[in-house]
Each structure stands twice: as C-alpha cells, then as structure tokens.
Write a protein that holds these residues in place. Structure first.
Motif: not given
Length: 133
Positions: A57, A53-54, A25-26, A22-23, A29-30
């Motif tokens: 997440i 990326s997604y 990917g975030w 999650i981290f 993506a961010s």
C-alpha cells in the motif's frame, strides 16, 4: 527518446504499477484473516503478512505520487521476487503451467526495475521539488 516522452512514460508506469500494488495491498490488509491463513499455508511467518500488505500500500502510494520512487520500487521488486518464487511453487497445485503462473509477477518486477533505473520523472512530487517545475 526525448525527455518529455520519457517523463510521460515514467508517469504512466508509476500510475499503473502503483495502482496494482495499492489494490493488492488493500485486498490483503482488508481481510487479514485470509491473508494470515494464506501466508501460513506458504510456511511464511505471520508478521510478513502485515509487512507485505502495508509495504504494498505505502509503496504503491509512493509510486503514484512519485516520492521516493527508487526506494519504493526496490522494496516492491523484492516483494515480487518472493511472489514469483511462490507462484512458481504453487503452479502445479493450481493446475496451471508455470509460465502462466509467473508471467504477471515477472512483468511487475520488470516494471519496478525500470522505475529504479529511470526514477519518477518530471511529473512527480520528487520531480517538482528537484527541478522546480
């Protein structure tokens, strides 16, 4: 190993590995501009930056809640094979020993493999629906 201990260990592995994805990917993506630039430097098509990326997440969320664990772990393990390959390739440019560059990706790959083999366990959404816990 007794069943309760195995379920607790599966939960801990899911939470740690899911949180890592999650981290990761975030972060990608961010700041998609940075991610697209990085993927371009690696010679990878830009659509893969979005997909990975997604997938990280969503796969990480699936692991944390324990839903579709084997499927999510398989996808994330495939991503880690690619990450290991590119870490291996980039190690000399980063002035880093190859073993140091690839150990984290191999460890995460191994954890994903263990979840493919064991499943989510009782302490998960899937475990609750499958076993009536």
């Amino acid at each position: 190993m007794n069943s309760k201990r195995a379920d607790i260990i599966s939960l801990i592995v899911r939470l740690i590995i899911g949180g890592i994805f999650i981290f990761a990917g975030w972060v990608k993506a961010s700041d998609m501009t940075m991610t697209l630039g990085f993927f371009s430097q690696l010679g990878l098509p830009s659509f893969l930056a979005y997909v990975i990326s997604y997938a990280e997440i969503l796969g990480g969320i699936a692991l944390v809640i324990g839903l579709w664990t084997e499927l999510a772990s398989t996808g994330l393990a495939i991503i880690m094979i690619g990450a290991t390959y590119y870490s291996y390739q980039m190690a000399p440019a980063m002035n880093m020993p190859v073993s140091q560059a690839i150990m984290p990706t191999i460890a995460i790959f191994a954890a994903a493999l263990s979840l493919i083999a064991t499943g989510a366990g009782r302490f998960s959404v899937a475990g609750r629906t499958n076993k009536g816990v």
